[in-house]
Design a protein around this motif. Structure first.
Motif, short mmCIF file in Angstrom:
data_model
loop_
_atom_site.label_atom_id
_atom_site.label_comp_id
_atom_site.label_asym_id
_atom_site.label_seq_id
_atom_site.Cartn_x
_atom_site.Cartn_y
_atom_site.Cartn_z
N GLY A 1 0.80 -1.23 0.00
CA GLY A 1 0.00 0.00 0.00
C GLY A 1 0.83 1.27 0.00
O GLY A 1 0.32 2.35 0.28
N ALA A 2 2.12 1.13 -0.28
CA ALA A 2 2.99 2.31 -0.29
C ALA A 2 3.37 2.66 -1.72
O ALA A 2 4.54 2.84 -2.05
CB ALA A 2 4.23 2.06 0.56
N GLY A 3 2.38 2.72 -2.57
CA GLY A 3 2.61 3.07 -3.96
C GLY A 3 3.05 4.52 -4.10
O GLY A 3 2.96 5.28 -3.14
N PRO A 4 3.50 4.90 -5.28
CA PRO A 4 3.92 6.28 -5.48
C PRO A 4 2.74 7.23 -5.41
O PRO A 4 1.59 6.81 -5.61
CB PRO A 4 4.52 6.26 -6.89
CG PRO A 4 3.87 5.09 -7.56
CD PRO A 4 3.60 4.08 -6.50
N GLN A 5 3.03 8.48 -5.14
CA GLN A 5 1.98 9.47 -5.09
C GLN A 5 1.62 9.92 -6.50
O GLN A 5 2.49 10.08 -7.34
CB GLN A 5 2.46 10.68 -4.27
CG GLN A 5 1.47 11.05 -3.19
CD GLN A 5 1.94 12.23 -2.36
OE1 GLN A 5 2.99 12.79 -2.62
NE2 GLN A 5 1.16 12.59 -1.39
N CYS A 6 0.35 10.11 -6.74
CA CYS A 6 -0.10 10.54 -8.06
C CYS A 6 0.42 11.94 -8.37
O CYS A 6 0.22 12.86 -7.58
CB CYS A 6 -1.62 10.52 -8.14
SG CYS A 6 -2.25 11.14 -9.71
N PRO A 7 1.08 12.10 -9.52
CA PRO A 7 1.60 13.43 -9.87
C PRO A 7 0.48 14.41 -10.22
O PRO A 7 0.67 15.62 -10.21
CB PRO A 7 2.50 13.16 -11.08
CG PRO A 7 2.01 11.86 -11.65
CD PRO A 7 1.43 11.07 -10.51
N GLU A 8 -0.70 13.88 -10.53
CA GLU A 8 -1.83 14.74 -10.92
C GLU A 8 -2.61 15.26 -9.71
O GLU A 8 -2.91 16.44 -9.61
CB GLU A 8 -2.79 13.98 -11.85
CG GLU A 8 -2.15 13.43 -13.11
CD GLU A 8 -1.64 14.53 -14.04
OE1 GLU A 8 -2.25 15.61 -14.08
OE2 GLU A 8 -0.61 14.29 -14.71
N CYS A 9 -2.97 14.32 -8.80
CA CYS A 9 -3.87 14.73 -7.72
C CYS A 9 -3.35 14.42 -6.32
O CYS A 9 -3.97 14.78 -5.33
CB CYS A 9 -5.25 14.09 -7.92
SG CYS A 9 -5.26 12.31 -7.61
N GLY A 10 -2.21 13.70 -6.23
CA GLY A 10 -1.62 13.45 -4.92
C GLY A 10 -2.16 12.23 -4.19
O GLY A 10 -1.71 11.91 -3.09
N GLU A 11 -3.10 11.53 -4.81
CA GLU A 11 -3.65 10.31 -4.23
C GLU A 11 -2.58 9.20 -4.25
O GLU A 11 -1.67 9.23 -5.08
CB GLU A 11 -4.87 9.88 -5.06
CG GLU A 11 -5.75 8.83 -4.42
CD GLU A 11 -6.54 9.34 -3.23
OE1 GLU A 11 -6.83 8.54 -2.34
OE2 GLU A 11 -6.86 10.56 -3.19
N ARG A 12 -2.70 8.24 -3.31
CA ARG A 12 -1.75 7.13 -3.32
C ARG A 12 -2.10 6.16 -4.45
O ARG A 12 -3.24 5.71 -4.56
CB ARG A 12 -1.83 6.40 -1.95
CG ARG A 12 -0.75 5.38 -1.72
CD ARG A 12 0.63 5.96 -1.70
NE ARG A 12 0.95 6.73 -0.49
CZ ARG A 12 2.09 7.38 -0.29
NH1 ARG A 12 3.03 7.35 -1.21
NH2 ARG A 12 2.31 8.03 0.81
N MET A 13 -1.13 5.87 -5.30
CA MET A 13 -1.40 5.02 -6.46
C MET A 13 -1.28 3.55 -6.10
O MET A 13 -0.62 3.18 -5.14
CB MET A 13 -0.45 5.39 -7.60
CG MET A 13 -0.61 6.82 -8.05
SD MET A 13 0.59 7.33 -9.28
CE MET A 13 -0.32 7.02 -10.79
N LYS A 14 -1.89 2.71 -6.93
CA LYS A 14 -1.87 1.26 -6.69
C LYS A 14 -1.19 0.55 -7.85
O LYS A 14 -1.36 0.93 -9.01
CB LYS A 14 -3.31 0.74 -6.58
CG LYS A 14 -4.00 1.10 -5.28
CD LYS A 14 -5.28 0.28 -5.14
CE LYS A 14 -5.85 0.34 -3.75
NZ LYS A 14 -6.45 1.65 -3.44
N GLY A 15 -0.40 -0.50 -7.50
CA GLY A 15 0.22 -1.32 -8.54
C GLY A 15 -0.86 -2.06 -9.30
O GLY A 15 -1.77 -2.61 -8.71
N VAL A 16 -0.78 -2.03 -10.62
CA VAL A 16 -1.81 -2.70 -11.43
C VAL A 16 -1.20 -3.76 -12.34
O VAL A 16 -1.77 -4.12 -13.36
CB VAL A 16 -2.64 -1.69 -12.27
CG1 VAL A 16 -3.55 -0.88 -11.37
CG2 VAL A 16 -1.74 -0.77 -13.07
N GLY A 17 -0.03 -4.25 -11.98
CA GLY A 17 0.56 -5.33 -12.77
C GLY A 17 1.79 -4.89 -13.52
O GLY A 17 2.21 -3.74 -13.47
#
Ligand code: ZN
Length: 115
Positions: free
Chosen positions: A65-81
């Motif tokens: 759950g420590a994905g990178p931060q979204c450069p657009e909105c700052g939300e925590r991103m999720k690995g999708v494969g």
């Protein structure tokens, strides 16, 4: 043993047998020429190993759950494969890798780790 470890062993074996073939074709090569040829081939293995190590920690962190931060909105991103990606290594060799790819659940922005 993991599949990618086997692939890396195969790559190392390929370098060794490739160098033996090269030596047979270049029996008069100087020490400097041998060194240059060896380093050129080893660079491919080095790049591959570095990338594997980097991808491993990346995938584990993202799963936790420590994905990178979204450069657009700052939300925590999720690995999708995994997605294939080409990486340029020092020495000019190109390595194709499967890198973890992340997507923002809020705005849908995609993210590939750099490097
Ligand atoms: Zn976002």
């Amino acid at each position: 043993m993991e599949k990618k470890d086997k692939e890396m062993e195969a790559l190392a074996a390929e370098i060794i047998s490739g160098m033996k073939d090269w030596r047979a074709q270049n029996p008069k090569a100087t020490f400097a020429e041998i060194e240059r040829e060896t380093m050129k081939r080893m660079a491919a293995l080095q790049a591959r190993l570095m990338a594997e190590i980097a991808c491993d920690s990346e995938a584990r962190e993202w799963e936790a759950g420590a994905g990178p931060q979204c450069p657009e909105c700052g939300e925590r991103m999720k690995g999708v494969g995994k997605h294939k990606r080409k990486l340029q290594a020092s020495g000019g060799s190109e390595v194709e890798l499967e890198r973890e790819y992340a997507r923002c659940p809020a705005c849908g922005a995609g993210f590939f780790p750099s490097g």
